[in-house]
Design an enzyme around this catalytic site. Sequence first.
Site, PDB file in Angstrom:
ATOM      1  N   CYS A 183       1.043  -1.075  -0.118  1.00 57.32           N
ATOM      2  CA  CYS A 183       0.016   0.007   0.098  1.00 57.32           C
ATOM      3  C   CYS A 183       1.022   1.278   0.017  1.00 57.32           C
ATOM      4  CB  CYS A 183      -0.903   0.099   1.271  1.00 57.32           C
ATOM      5  SG  CYS A 183      -1.996  -1.378   1.259  1.00 57.32           S
ATOM      6  N   ARG A 220       3.803  -0.386  -5.158  1.00 58.15           N
ATOM      7  CA  ARG A 220       3.464  -0.703  -3.567  1.00 58.15           C
ATOM      8  C   ARG A 220       2.230  -1.573  -3.430  1.00 58.15           C
ATOM      9  NH1 ARG A 220       6.678   1.608   0.222  1.00 58.15           N
ATOM     10  NH2 ARG A 220       5.464   0.855   2.030  1.00 58.15           N
ATOM     11  N   TRP A 229      -2.854  -2.522  -1.517  1.00 56.63           N
ATOM     12  CA  TRP A 229      -2.584  -3.932  -1.880  1.00 56.63           C
ATOM     13  C   TRP A 229      -3.488  -4.760  -0.567  1.00 56.63           C
ATOM     14  CZ3 TRP A 229      -0.490  -8.209   0.783  1.00 56.63           C
ATOM     15  CH2 TRP A 229      -0.010  -9.387  -0.012  1.00 56.63           C
ATOM     16  N   ASN A 267      -1.316   2.096   5.817  1.00 54.35           N
ATOM     17  CA  ASN A 267      -0.432   0.960   5.218  1.00 54.35           C
ATOM     18  C   ASN A 267      -0.009   0.044   6.463  1.00 54.35           C
ATOM     19  OD1 ASN A 267       2.941   1.314   4.051  1.00 54.35           O
ATOM     20  ND2 ASN A 267       1.503  -0.477   4.121  1.00 54.35           N
ATOM     21  N   GLY A 268      -0.455  -1.144   6.193  1.00 57.02           N
ATOM     22  CA  GLY A 268       0.122  -2.165   7.162  1.00 57.02           C
ATOM     23  C   GLY A 268      -1.024  -2.913   7.907  1.00 57.02           C
ATOM     24  N   GLU A 299      17.034 -17.411  -9.080  1.00 53.66           N
ATOM     25  CA  GLU A 299      16.734 -16.024  -9.274  1.00 53.66           C
ATOM     26  C   GLU A 299      16.048 -15.931 -10.654  1.00 53.66           C
ATOM     27  OE1 GLU A 299      15.971 -13.453  -7.916  1.00 53.66           O
ATOM     28  OE2 GLU A 299      16.293 -11.674  -9.425  1.00 53.66           O
ATOM     29  N   LYS A 345      12.296 -14.780 -11.617  1.00 54.98           N
ATOM     30  CA  LYS A 345      12.054 -13.527 -12.320  1.00 54.98           C
ATOM     31  C   LYS A 345      10.792 -13.988 -13.149  1.00 54.98           C
ATOM     32  CE  LYS A 345      13.168 -10.884 -10.744  1.00 54.98           C
ATOM     33  NZ  LYS A 345      13.956 -10.465  -9.852  1.00 54.98           N
ATOM     34  N   GLU A 365       7.224 -14.612 -11.692  1.00 56.18           N
ATOM     35  CA  GLU A 365       6.476 -13.439 -11.246  1.00 56.18           C
ATOM     36  C   GLU A 365       6.069 -12.445 -11.949  1.00 56.18           C
ATOM     37  OE1 GLU A 365       9.022 -10.530  -8.721  1.00 56.18           O
ATOM     38  OE2 GLU A 365      10.640 -11.163  -9.961  1.00 56.18           O
ATOM     39  N   HIS A 394      17.945 -36.436  -8.822  1.00 55.02           N
ATOM     40  CA  HIS A 394      17.426 -37.083  -7.682  1.00 55.02           C
ATOM     41  C   HIS A 394      15.712 -36.432  -7.684  1.00 55.02           C
ATOM     42  CE1 HIS A 394      21.068 -38.053  -6.005  1.00 55.02           C
ATOM     43  NE2 HIS A 394      21.718 -36.719  -6.503  1.00 55.02           N
ATOM     44  N   LYS A 431       5.939  -4.149  -4.489  1.00 55.09           N
ATOM     45  CA  LYS A 431       7.362  -4.083  -4.302  1.00 55.09           C
ATOM     46  C   LYS A 431       7.885  -3.976  -3.060  1.00 55.09           C
ATOM     47  CE  LYS A 431      11.242  -2.441  -6.682  1.00 55.09           C
ATOM     48  NZ  LYS A 431      11.711  -3.742  -7.237  1.00 55.09           N
TER      49      LYS A 431
HETATM   50  C1  F6R Z   1      11.723 -10.143  -6.783  1.00 50.38           C
HETATM   51  C2  F6R Z   1      11.365  -9.308  -5.821  1.00 50.38           C
HETATM   52  C3  F6R Z   1      11.239  -9.601  -4.384  1.00 50.38           C
HETATM   53  C4  F6R Z   1      12.087  -8.944  -3.528  1.00 50.38           C
HETATM   54  C5  F6R Z   1      11.651  -9.437  -2.129  1.00 50.38           C
HETATM   55  C6  F6R Z   1      12.436  -8.768  -1.200  1.00 50.38           C
HETATM   56  O1  F6R Z   1      11.744  -9.741  -8.065  1.00 50.38           O
HETATM   57  O2  F6R Z   1      11.519  -8.001  -5.903  1.00 50.38           O
HETATM   58  O3  F6R Z   1      11.661 -11.336  -4.490  1.00 50.38           O
HETATM   59  O4  F6R Z   1      13.256  -9.384  -3.727  1.00 50.38           O
HETATM   60  O5  F6R Z   1      10.408  -9.068  -1.890  1.00 50.38           O
HETATM   61  O6  F6R Z   1      12.437  -7.290  -1.059  1.00 50.38           O
HETATM   62  P1  F6R Z   1      13.603  -6.309  -0.538  1.00 50.38           P
HETATM   63  O7  F6R Z   1      14.633  -6.223  -1.246  1.00 50.38           O
HETATM   64  O8  F6R Z   1      12.860  -5.004  -0.764  1.00 50.38           O
HETATM   65  O9  F6R Z   1      13.653  -6.664   0.930  1.00 50.38           O
END
Ligand code: F6R
Length: 613
Positions: free
Chosen positions: A2, A27, A76, A102-103, A486, A490, A493, A509, A608
């Site tokens: 949020c 957010r 969110w 927010n929260g 990773e 990517k 998501e 395995h 994010k």
């Molecule tokens: C994936 C992504 C998330 C963040 C995770 C941690 O692309 O961005 O997996 O890496 O939410 O976020 P931070 O780095 O802000 O603690």
Amino acid sequence: MCGIVGYIGHRNAVPILVKGLEHLEYRGYDSAGIACLNLEKENLFIKKEKGKLSELKRELEKHPAYAQIGIGHTRWATHGEPSKLNAHPHVDDKSKIILVHNGIIENHSDLKRELQAKGHRFFSGTDTEVAVNLIASYYKKNNFVEAFRKAISRLQGFYAFVALDKSDPDTLYVFKRSNPLVIGLGKGENFVASDTPALLPFTSDVVFLEDDEYAVLTKDKVKIFSLATGRMIKRHSTRIKWNMAQAQKGGYPHFMLKEIYEQPTVLQEAFNRITNKEDVIRFENMTPRIENRLRKIRKVFMVSCGTAYHAGLTGCLWMEQNAGIPSEARVSSEFRYQKPIVTKNDLVILITQSGETADTLAALREAKTHGAMTLAVVNVLGSTIAREADYTIYTHAGPEIGVASTKAYTAQLVTLVFLSLYMARIKKTLSSRQIAGYLDSIRKLPKACSKALKQSTAIINCAKHQYRRHSFLYIGRGVNFPVALEGALKLKEISYAHAHGYAAGEMKHGPIALIDKNQPVICIAPHSKTRDKMLSNVEEIRARKGIVIAIGTENDKELKKISSYFIPVPKVDESLSAIIAVIPLQLFAYHVAVLNRRDVDQPRNLAKSVTVE
Ligand code: F6R
């Protein structure tokens, strides 16, 4: 999660709130709304819409409003489904107080029952409506601050608020507990937002609110108080160096693509910032006392979430290999509840782009209760984790707006490799010559990264053939095993395809059962000690008719010959290959998502900054 904004001043608040929300949409984006108090007509204007901010903007065009004070929110969903009814701002049942939040309010159910018993009526499924009614229930004799303080003392959880009192259209009230809030200072106007990019179009001078502080904003003054004592607090402002261009797309169709292409610069700037001409690694604000403490460290934990966790996995390999310190990467949400065996001789490194991730923040606090030294590797200046850690290294990747992390990840990686070399120097595990040799290899990374980015045609071609598949495997070894994780993260998501990363040696395995002619496997096999083992994995996949998408060193003809698709990357030092091998995987995920018409910068269900557990 949020995003919240507030404005008070001499201009029309509406476009300012909307612009701020545009920069906070990363957010959360399942609904958005604003509320303004029109001073002349003494009325309250609220507009909310389900869906993205664009829906709200459309409505605001149809129903324009003018006011010099207002608050806004992009959501969110946590409590209550995404809907117009649950969208913020929320008002109490007498429409006196207006709140964006927010929260999470953890005790909202108990409080709701209590308020219902007193006759309060509720219309939404949100915990925010409970909070705003609680404030209203304490509101007497126009003393909003008193009501606000009383309510906050009863609201359990972590949250940030911006509130309006309808009877006092000259004041904005804000509060912060664990969730971020930054106040922007203007001339005859003041701002507040969850994050600095929302303030940058209007001001670079900001004041960070600390936990359990509230602030009272008028157009000419910002007063900060401690919740506990009610005493006023003096706080200096900070000038933010990020500029607006960095927070815009700059001609790219998506922030994510722009951020992918910014990586050579991010690597170059990290090199220039952290090393000097004498090949000495220096971190900002390092003091002899901190260095002394670091010298005594016996064990390292790298604690983080998602992409940052993958950076931690690689960082631990470097820390062990270069500095000889036993190192473990842990997921923050597990670490905080695991009763970890952490001592005062240990270093807990929190890796985080936002510096606000709830689990990573909780892990930091947990580490502190064990007396461990805490070091944060953070991108966002002034964020909570950056401020609470014993020592912070900023990654300086600039604002990362795309929800999928790219440049922040490579910035974390390069920072961690520098940190491992710094530790190697103070622990004397590598000689100056060895460190200088390593730095020579790091120096080559920006160029190698630019070269890797030039392979986009081959990557687009591969994406065009494979983008309709529903499942992808990623495999790698050594420093490229976290890269496999990773790459898979990517893809899943932003394209919503199932993707799974494995250590290549684990194929036999279990996962090899998945291989058939429809199964693409991304094999990360740049030049390394284990490259031949990776070739055996490729053969095993081929023998079962799997589709091999290989990431290999540019002259690796043998690998090219046995792969369905070959994406070359320039040769770099083996231990640094993770920083380059991830580039084609970011581009692949991006192009698969674009071909599937996904919302690349704002993928569904994600936000994010994950500021709730
Ligand atoms: C994936 C992504 C998330 C963040 C995770 C941690 O692309 O961005 O997996 O890496 O939410 O976020 P931070 O780095 O802000 O603690």
